[in-house]
Design a protein around this motif. Structure first.
Motif, short mmCIF file in Angstrom:
data_model
loop_
_atom_site.label_atom_id
_atom_site.label_comp_id
_atom_site.label_asym_id
_atom_site.label_seq_id
_atom_site.Cartn_x
_atom_site.Cartn_y
_atom_site.Cartn_z
N UNK A 1 0.86 -1.19 0.00
CA UNK A 1 0.00 0.00 0.00
C UNK A 1 0.89 1.24 0.00
N UNK A 2 0.60 2.17 -0.89
CA UNK A 2 1.40 3.38 -1.01
C UNK A 2 0.49 4.59 -0.80
N UNK A 3 0.59 5.28 0.34
CA UNK A 3 -0.34 6.37 0.62
C UNK A 3 -0.02 7.62 -0.19
N UNK A 4 -1.03 8.45 -0.42
CA UNK A 4 -0.75 9.76 -1.03
C UNK A 4 0.03 10.63 -0.05
N UNK A 5 0.90 11.47 -0.59
CA UNK A 5 1.76 12.31 0.25
C UNK A 5 1.20 13.73 0.32
N UNK A 6 1.46 14.42 1.43
CA UNK A 6 2.13 13.97 2.65
C UNK A 6 1.25 12.97 3.41
N UNK A 7 1.89 12.08 4.16
CA UNK A 7 1.16 11.01 4.83
C UNK A 7 1.56 10.93 6.30
N UNK A 8 0.57 10.73 7.15
CA UNK A 8 0.82 10.47 8.56
C UNK A 8 1.09 8.98 8.71
N UNK A 9 2.10 8.63 9.48
CA UNK A 9 2.46 7.23 9.66
C UNK A 9 1.57 6.52 10.67
N UNK A 10 1.76 5.20 10.74
CA UNK A 10 1.07 4.40 11.75
C UNK A 10 -0.19 3.76 11.24
N UNK A 11 -0.48 2.54 11.77
CA UNK A 11 -1.64 1.79 11.28
C UNK A 11 -2.40 1.07 12.39
N UNK A 12 -1.96 1.20 13.64
CA UNK A 12 -2.63 0.53 14.75
C UNK A 12 -2.47 1.39 15.99
N UNK A 13 -3.46 1.30 16.90
CA UNK A 13 -3.37 2.10 18.12
C UNK A 13 -4.43 1.65 19.12
N UNK A 14 -4.22 2.06 20.36
CA UNK A 14 -5.27 2.03 21.36
C UNK A 14 -5.60 3.48 21.68
N UNK A 15 -6.87 3.73 21.89
CA UNK A 15 -7.27 5.10 22.20
C UNK A 15 -8.69 5.14 22.74
N UNK A 16 -9.17 6.35 22.93
CA UNK A 16 -10.51 6.57 23.46
C UNK A 16 -11.36 7.28 22.42
#
Length: 325
Positions: free
Chosen positions: A54-69
């Motif tokens: 997968x190649x994201x359009x730029x500019x791109x924020x990194x990361x693909x998994x997280x825990x959050x609220x």
């Protein structure tokens, strides 16, 4: 909001940098999650390099998994979800103070599971358990894996053991054997010296090895093909070295080996809803009971994304490097 972003593809430690971005608004069927912790996975770094599927359009924020609220919901989503702690994977832009996810794709996290474990609860564990299922191994069977000291390798070994499947775990350093044994993982073998294949045959007692998981590339693939039994399966899960697999045609022909790839982004969505619930239920139960440990090697502030990347690439890690906004 604060983000870790890249404007070009390249060395993650060089091209990733802190930045600012408007806080996103959830659309229909979506939620906005306030990030607590987000892991750095190998596939995240491959994406930043521009070498992933997968190649994201730029500019791109990194990361693909997280825990959050969950802090906001879009149209058609129950407002009662606001405030829930959830895990999310297969999303984009989690190295940020907030990110967007499909409401149907987030998973509530039991109180028994820490933020450090919840941040890495889905992507790698689900890949490990679906990879294990894809091998077709049953209780009493033997399988072999290289790169066994990585996150998926450790999970695969523990999940297989719980199912009565025997695993030979190959590492490239003698110290790796000690590290795996300290984690309660048996049958680890270092490939750094001569005669390691004899050690593998000694461990299995001559029983055939049904399948192998290849994550190194190059000559390592040939070594796995050599120890897998007749009519066995060699699964390419990754390529630590980036080198093409070298598999002698003789091993494929005379052993009638099957060689195939495994990509969680393709396999995961194909899992039936019933099987997904069953497998995730097994994972959550084992993590909550401490049978499957998901530990953090280090928690690094989002503003220090370059250092976080370097820490994630350091050898000998036991857990994931997590980014904290």
């Amino acid at each position: 909001m604060k983000i870790a972003v890249h404007d070009t593809f390249g060395d993650p430690a060089a091209v990733l940098h802190p930045g600012d971005s408007p806080t996103p608004e959830p659309g229909p069927g979506e939620v906005r999650v306030r990030t607590l912790l987000s892991p750095i996975h190998n596939h995240d770094l491959w994406t930043v390099r521009g070498t992933y599927g997968y190649k994201p359009p730029l500019p791109a924020i990194g990361g693909s998994e997280a825990v959050g609220t969950i802090e906001a919901v879009g149209e058609g989503v129950d407002a009662a979800m606001v405030g829930r702690r959830v895990s999310a994977a297969g999303v984009h832009g989690t190295w940020a103070e907030s990110f967007i996810a499909k409401a149907a794709g987030v998973m509530p996290v039991p109180d028994e599971i820490s933020d450090e474990a919840a941040a890495q609860l889905v992507a790698m564990p689900f890949s490990a358990i679906t990879l294990l299922e894809s091998l077709g191994a049953n209780s009493g069977d033997w399988i072999v894996q290289n790169a066994a000291n990585g996150a998926v390798g450790r999970m695969l070994a523990k999940l297989a053991e719980a199912r009565g499947i025997h695993v030979v775990s190959l590492v490239r350093r003698d110290e790796g054997v000690t590290e795996l044994e300290a984690a309660g993982i048996r049958n680890a073998v270092s490939t750094s010296g001569e005669g390691w294949k004899d050690r593998v045959r000694e461990l299995t007692g001559g029983a055939p090895i049904k399948a192998g998981v290849e994550s190194v590339g190059g000559r390592a693939a040939a070594d796995l093909a050599d120890v897998i039994g007749e009519n066995g399966t060699l699964v390419c899960f990754g390529s630590m070295t980036g080198e093409p697999m070298q598999i002698p045609s003789g091993a494929v022909i005379f052993k009638q080996l099957t060689v195939k790839g495994f990509w969680g982004a393709k396999v995961g969505p194909a899992v039936s809803p019933d099987d997904r619930r069953r497998l995730m239920g097994e994972l959550v139960t084992r993590v909550a009971k401490g049978e499957l440990k998901l530990v953090a090697e280090e928690i690094v502030p989002l503003a220090e994304i370059g250092r976080a990347v370097e820490a994630s690439l350091a050898p000998g890690k036991v857990g994931k490097v997590l980014v904290k906004p």
